[in-house]
Scaffold this active site. Structure first.
Site, PDB file in Angstrom:
ATOM      1  N   GLY A  50       0.764  -1.163   0.103  1.00  0.00           N
ATOM      2  CA  GLY A  50       0.030   0.104   0.084  1.00  0.00           C
ATOM      3  C   GLY A  50       0.706   0.984  -0.087  1.00  0.00           C
ATOM      4  O   GLY A  50       0.217   2.403   0.362  1.00  0.00           O
ATOM      5  N   THR A  51       2.205   1.163  -0.447  1.00  0.00           N
ATOM      6  CA  THR A  51       2.924   2.469  -0.502  1.00  0.00           C
ATOM      7  C   THR A  51       2.117   3.426  -1.527  1.00  0.00           C
ATOM      8  O   THR A  51       2.220   4.857  -1.357  1.00  0.00           O
ATOM      9  CB  THR A  51       4.284   2.209  -0.743  1.00  0.00           C
ATOM     10  N   ASN A  52       1.725   3.039  -2.558  1.00  0.00           N
ATOM     11  CA  ASN A  52       1.094   3.886  -3.477  1.00  0.00           C
ATOM     12  C   ASN A  52      -0.195   4.670  -2.695  1.00  0.00           C
ATOM     13  O   ASN A  52      -0.477   5.591  -3.119  1.00  0.00           O
ATOM     14  CB  ASN A  52       0.752   3.378  -4.747  1.00  0.00           C
ATOM     15  N   ASN A  98      -5.341   2.594 -13.632  1.00  0.00           N
ATOM     16  CA  ASN A  98      -4.213   1.921 -12.954  1.00  0.00           C
ATOM     17  C   ASN A  98      -2.898   2.265 -12.984  1.00  0.00           C
ATOM     18  O   ASN A  98      -2.636   3.220 -14.072  1.00  0.00           O
ATOM     19  CB  ASN A  98      -4.468   0.421 -13.696  1.00  0.00           C
ATOM     20  N   HIS A 131       1.019   0.947 -13.819  1.00  0.00           N
ATOM     21  CA  HIS A 131       1.663  -0.272 -14.222  1.00  0.00           C
ATOM     22  C   HIS A 131       3.343  -0.044 -14.244  1.00  0.00           C
ATOM     23  O   HIS A 131       3.590   1.028 -14.490  1.00  0.00           O
ATOM     24  CB  HIS A 131       1.464  -0.810 -15.498  1.00  0.00           C
TER      25      HIS A 131
END
Length: 189
Positions: free
Chosen positions: A12-14, A102, A104
């Site tokens: 969950g860093t983003n 998203n 990537h």
């Protein structure tokens, strides 16, 4: 105020970066995080940041309307996949057209598709002696990593780089660019 819902599967860093970026932002805020992994570290991050977080299983996601109904109740302006590993069901995409994006960890269309995530991407980039890689932020459609590209940022890959050093470079790009791209998309709605 625009409403953001994040889907994540891992650390969950983003997600944390987005939550913090939009914490005192006039454009929008992260109202909820959903995960397919009941043991994901993103749940701890959300608890510490006082953001609602729920986990769900595959049946709730793709074989019933449970997750869809949660999303309908949340009324998101943007659904952000941040390290989310499952393919998004078409029936949810149809309810939120052009509202699911998203990130990537490669320059799509290279190194995209089923099974291409995280270290698998970085290992492939190094194994194929690529001279550059980067991040792609794209709309989500019914196929893995094939939606229209919104933004890409590049970094150099040297002959001395390992998959770990490439991962570190990609992480820096994600932290620097992802929140700003999300903000620009919210402003353009």
């Amino acid at each position: 105020m625009k409403r953001i819902v994040i889907f994540a599967s891992g650390s969950g860093t983003n997600a944390e970066n987005l939550i913090k970026y939009f914490h005192n932002n006039d454009i929008g805020s992260v109202i909820q995080v959903l995960t397919n992994n009941p043991h994901a570290k993103v749940l701890d991050r959300c608890k510490n940041l006082k953001v609602s977080a729920l986990s769900f299983n595959r049946i709730a996601f793709s074989q019933s309307n449970d997750v869809l109904n949660i999303l309908k109740a949340s009324k998101p302006d943007l659904i952000v996949l941040a390290g989310f590993l499952w393919k998004f069901p078409e029936f949810i995409l149809h309810e939120f057209p052009n509202k699911v994006i998203n990130i990537h960890p490669a320059l799509l269309p290279k190194y995209g598709g089923k099974g291409m995530y995280g270290d698998f991407v970085h290992e492939s980039v190094v194994a194929n002696n690529e001279t550059e890689t980067g991040i792609s932020i794209h709309y989500v459609n019914e196929h893995y990593d094939e939606g229209a590209i919104i933004f890409q940022a590049k970094c150099e890959v040297t002959t001395s780089d390992s998959a770990e050093t490439v991962a570190s470079k990609i992480h820096e790009l994600e932290m620097a660019h992802f929140p700003k791209v999300v903000e620009e998309l919210l402003k353009s709605q």
